[in-house]
Design a protein around this motif. Structure first.
Motif, PDB file in Angstrom:
ATOM      1  N   ARG A 275       0.698  -1.229   0.045  1.00 21.69           N
ATOM      2  CA  ARG A 275      -0.079   0.093  -0.072  1.00 21.69           C
ATOM      3  C   ARG A 275       0.942   1.325   0.015  1.00 21.69           C
ATOM      4  N   SER A 326      -5.187  -4.679 -13.086  1.00 20.20           N
ATOM      5  CA  SER A 326      -6.498  -4.971 -12.512  1.00 20.20           C
ATOM      6  C   SER A 326      -7.201  -5.257 -13.896  1.00 20.20           C
ATOM      7  N   GLN A 353      -4.867  -8.251 -10.156  1.00 17.21           N
ATOM      8  CA  GLN A 353      -5.864  -8.499  -9.498  1.00 17.21           C
ATOM      9  C   GLN A 353      -7.315  -8.582 -10.122  1.00 17.21           C
ATOM     10  N   THR A 612     -13.967  -0.081  -7.024  1.00 23.12           N
ATOM     11  CA  THR A 612     -12.661  -0.473  -6.213  1.00 23.12           C
ATOM     12  C   THR A 612     -11.983   0.789  -6.055  1.00 23.12           C
ATOM     13  N   ASN A 614     -11.950   2.900  -3.700  1.00 18.36           N
ATOM     14  CA  ASN A 614     -11.495   3.056  -2.335  1.00 18.36           C
ATOM     15  C   ASN A 614      -9.732   2.558  -2.243  1.00 18.36           C
ATOM     16  N   ASP A 615      -9.525   1.538  -3.157  1.00 19.82           N
ATOM     17  CA  ASP A 615      -8.344   0.877  -3.189  1.00 19.82           C
ATOM     18  C   ASP A 615      -7.339   1.090  -4.420  1.00 19.82           C
ATOM     19  N   ARG A 616      -7.960   1.567  -5.503  1.00 18.92           N
ATOM     20  CA  ARG A 616      -7.153   1.614  -6.790  1.00 18.92           C
ATOM     21  C   ARG A 616      -7.815   2.790  -7.547  1.00 18.92           C
ATOM     22  N   LYS A 623      -4.335   3.800  -0.487  1.00 20.02           N
ATOM     23  CA  LYS A 623      -4.762   3.067  -1.646  1.00 20.02           C
ATOM     24  C   LYS A 623      -3.480   1.763  -1.686  1.00 20.02           C
ATOM     25  N   LEU A 624      -4.030   0.869  -2.809  1.00 18.51           N
ATOM     26  CA  LEU A 624      -3.020  -0.076  -2.983  1.00 18.51           C
ATOM     27  C   LEU A 624      -1.927   0.290  -3.712  1.00 18.51           C
TER      28      LEU A 624
END
Length: 705
Positions: A275, A326, A353, A612, A614-616, A623-624
């Motif tokens: 992260r 992703s 991912q 996604t 919130n993460d990417r 974030k990731l």
């Protein structure tokens, strides 16, 4: 008299030794339906004839072959006629006399002088071509064989297993891995005789092709093949994924801001356990970082999204090399996909991912045999429950889905928190699918068929490609129906996944380079580049070609019209992983987007429409750490997005140059940034515990203040 009496028996034995033999293979889909066959007839004069056909999802090849072999087991004569998967005419011949070989097809012709054994590789052929190669390779001392027109085919044995046929008979077959053709190994099961031949082909998640009477062996062979393949994949992951342990700082990076579609000032990006922990101005003091990566002023993108993949275990390397971290999987064998997700999480698979979309199809002769194929609303709801319980954020509906239950199915998926998208079920227009609750439409042809179909138009066969190729050329984008439709898309914020690069095949004539691969063909292995010139559609003459070119150009134009009106566009491929996404972005620029807007589609929009964000989708603390370092400036020249020098994802550093070398691809960049270890671990201090011993002398071990 005694000698004369024996003569008929001797003649019978002689003829039977050379009598024609037939081997039949059945092609069985993953849901146990026969979808095709391969019949091989070996005549007594040395001529072999093959009939190969399968149909899935309303399409498939239909081929008739014949060939002769030389003393070394390679072909001296070969011919194939028929149609390819999308209906293109197949007409190919090869011959070799002495050291002179020549070949001709609808897309190429050539000749070459060669000495010794060499295997011809047809552009379109049956699996019997692999059977020939298996036998010819068995005769070589090093299991290698030159290929015509170019390349080298290699083969090695991975496993052996005894199988039982329908009549109780047994035989031992062996698993072979062939490399040198395509961008991943091919796996075949072969007999173990002195003259080995193909026994079967297992394609997990799709189908099996085994000799008739041996179908019961498929599960055993699939399990053994997966285990052998998994070892190869794990070895590749270990070699190509470089773990970033401890705190890593990517210094002097020019970050692409996916919200503003602009590049910021040089920054340092801090990464820990996969992260982003901080983004600071370049040159800020670094406190005890374990690793440093010098971006050297390169532009750094958030990991790219491909929102239309059908992932398999070998796709990951191609995606990583292209900076695609992703992928939204838009249809797969459910068990296979779940296994791949587990393998990726465990670090055993070099893979992006994956955001899974559950595939839902109805029963018909045109069915695509993956995901769930259902009959009624009860079956649809059970399938949706299965997907929802496993965290699928989206449902994809396909061509043969029963239109009578579409609205209720979509409503149920929404009640389970899932977005709904897909093809437009046969008998409906896109507008009707949107009225039933669709959130997104896949493919530009499915969008534009809205203006071309009637209730009785069959769109589950090749008509769904031919009709847009024929009719879009005459479609008036300024007409009221078209403008009203676009306004509806804007009002409802329906996202569109156009896959423009995939549909470039609509206007490709045999022998011409397919547009999306013109920029990468020179980097590819010869056999891969060769296939970029093989036409897919049946195009008769210059007039039809010009019409198809005009229709495709208007499809690209329409994507630009939708984007400028405010319709959300996402970037998907449905083709060769990685490289096709870059081509999709180039086509978005051709449609009228700026390069920076195209990058925004592949980053911010990718995260937004996979839920996604919130993460990417951006390089932001918390974030990731999906980070792509590129040479050049893709915000000005979109072709520079191909120049990926390094990728960070899931706590690993990945170098595309290493992947390219493993796959026989000429690299797109020069030197890549290297990791500098900036902290030396102190041996004997970290790791371990022994609280039990401490508790004997210190009560605080129990209190944990």
């Amino acid at each position: 008299m005694k000698r004369l009496a024996l003569l008929p028996l001797a003649l019978a034995a002689a003829f039977s030794a050379h009598a024609a033999t037939t081997t039949k293979y059945l092609i069985i889909s993953e849901n146990q339906k026969q979808i095709g066959e391969q019949v091989v007839v070996r005549e007594d004069d040395g001529l072999t004839k093959v009939r190969f056909i399968y149909k899935d999802n309303g399409r498939g090849p239909d081929l008739t072959e014949q060939f002769r072999l030389g003393a070394d087991g390679t072909m001296t004569e070969y011919a194939v006629k028929g149609n390819s998967t999308f209906g293109a005419v197949v007409d190919e011949q090869f011959s070799r006399q002495g050291d002179r070989a020549q070949w001709k097809s609808t897309s190429e012709q050539g000749e070459k002088t060669i000495s010794g054994p060499a295997a011809y590789l047809p552009l379109n052929g049956s699996f019997e071509v692999e059977s020939i190669a298996i036998a010819a390779l068995a005769k070589t001392p090093d299991a290698k064989l030159p290929l015509l027109p170019s390349g080298t085919l290699s083969q090695r044995e991975l496993d052996r297993v005894e199988v039982t046929g329908a009549g109780g008979q047994k035989q031992t077959v062996r698993l072979l891995a062939q490399t040198g053709v395509g961008l991943s190994p091919s796996f075949y099961w072969a007999t173990t005789a002195d003259q080995p031949r193909l026994f079967g082909v297992i394609i997990p998640g799709f189908a099996s092709m085994l000799e008739e009477g041996w179908q019961a062996a498929a599960p055993t062979l699939a399990a053994r093949q997966k285990a052998a393949e998994q070892k190869m994949l794990t070895d590749a992951a270990d070699k190509l994924q470089h773990p970033l342990t401890g705190l890593t700082v990517v210094r002097n990076a020019r970050i692409f801001d996916s919200d503003k579609a602009s590049v910021g000032q040089p920054s340092d990006i801090y990464v820990l356990r996969g992260r982003i922990t901080a983004v600071l101005p370049a040159g800020s003091p670094v406190r005890e970082a374990d690793n440093t990566v010098d971006a050297a002023g390169r532009i750094v993108l958030p990991g790219l999204f491909d929102l239309h993949g059908h992932v398999d275990r070998w796709d990951g390397a191609l995606n990583m090399a292209a900076g695609v971290t992703s992928v939204r999987d838009m249809g797969n064998d459910n068990k296979q996909l779940q296994a791949m997700l587990d393998e990726t999480a465990a670090g055993k698979l070099l893979a992006p991912q994956v955001v899974p979309a559950g595939f839902l199809e109805g029963e018909s002769p045109y069915s695509a045999n993956m995901g769930f194929v259902i009959k009624d609303l009860k079956g649809a709801k059970e399938a949706i429950d299965w997907y929802a319980e496993r965290g699928y954020p989206q449902l994809k509906i396909y061509n043969s889905f029963p239109k009578a239950i579409l609205k209720e199915t979509v409503a149920y998926a929404h009640s389970r928190g899932m977005r709904v998208s897909g093809h437009i079920p046969a008998g409906l227009r896109a507008q009707e699918a949107l009225d039933a609750g669709y959130d997104e439409i896949q493919h530009i042809n499915q969008v534009l068929l809205n203006f071309l179909v009637k209730p009785d138009t069959e769109t589950r066969d090749l008509n769904r490609f031919v009709l847009p190729a024929e009719k879009v050329a005459d479609l008036d984008f300024n007409s009221r129906p078209v403008k009203d439709f676009v306004a509806y898309l804007v009002k409802k914020q329906i996202s569109i996944d156009p896959t423009l690069a995939t549909f470039a095949f609509l206007k490709q004539r045999d022998g011409d380079m397919n547009e999306p691969y013109a920029s990468v063909a020179s980097h590819m292995p010869p056999d891969v580049a060769r296939n970029f010139k093989v036409g897919t559609m049946k195009i008769d003459g210059d007039a039809q070609l010009k019409r198809y070119e005009k229709s495709y150009a208007k499809m690209v134009e329409f994507v630009g019209i939708m984007y400028k009106a405010g319709v959300p566009i996402v970037a998907g491929t449905d083709d060769i992983p990685g490289f096709t996404l870059h081509s999709e972005l180039a086509l978005l620029v051709k449609a009228g987007l700026t390069p920076a807007q195209a990058l925004q589609v592949a980053t911010r929009n990718g995260a937004r429409y996979t839920r996604t964000s919130n993460d990417r989708g951006s390089i932001t603390p918390g974030k990731l750490a999906d980070i792509v370092l590129v040479d050049g400036d893709p915000t000005r020249n979109i072709e520079d997005v191909r120049k990926v020098s390094a990728v960070i994802t899931r706590g690993y550093l990945i170098y595309p140059r290493e992947i390219d070398a493993a796959l026989g691809i000429a690299p797109f960049v020069g030197d890549a940034p290297q990791v500098v270890k900036t902290a030396t671990p102190v041996a004997g201090i970290y790791g371990g515990g022994n609280n039990g011993a401490r508790a004997r002398i210190d009560a605080s071990a129990r209190k944990k203040d």
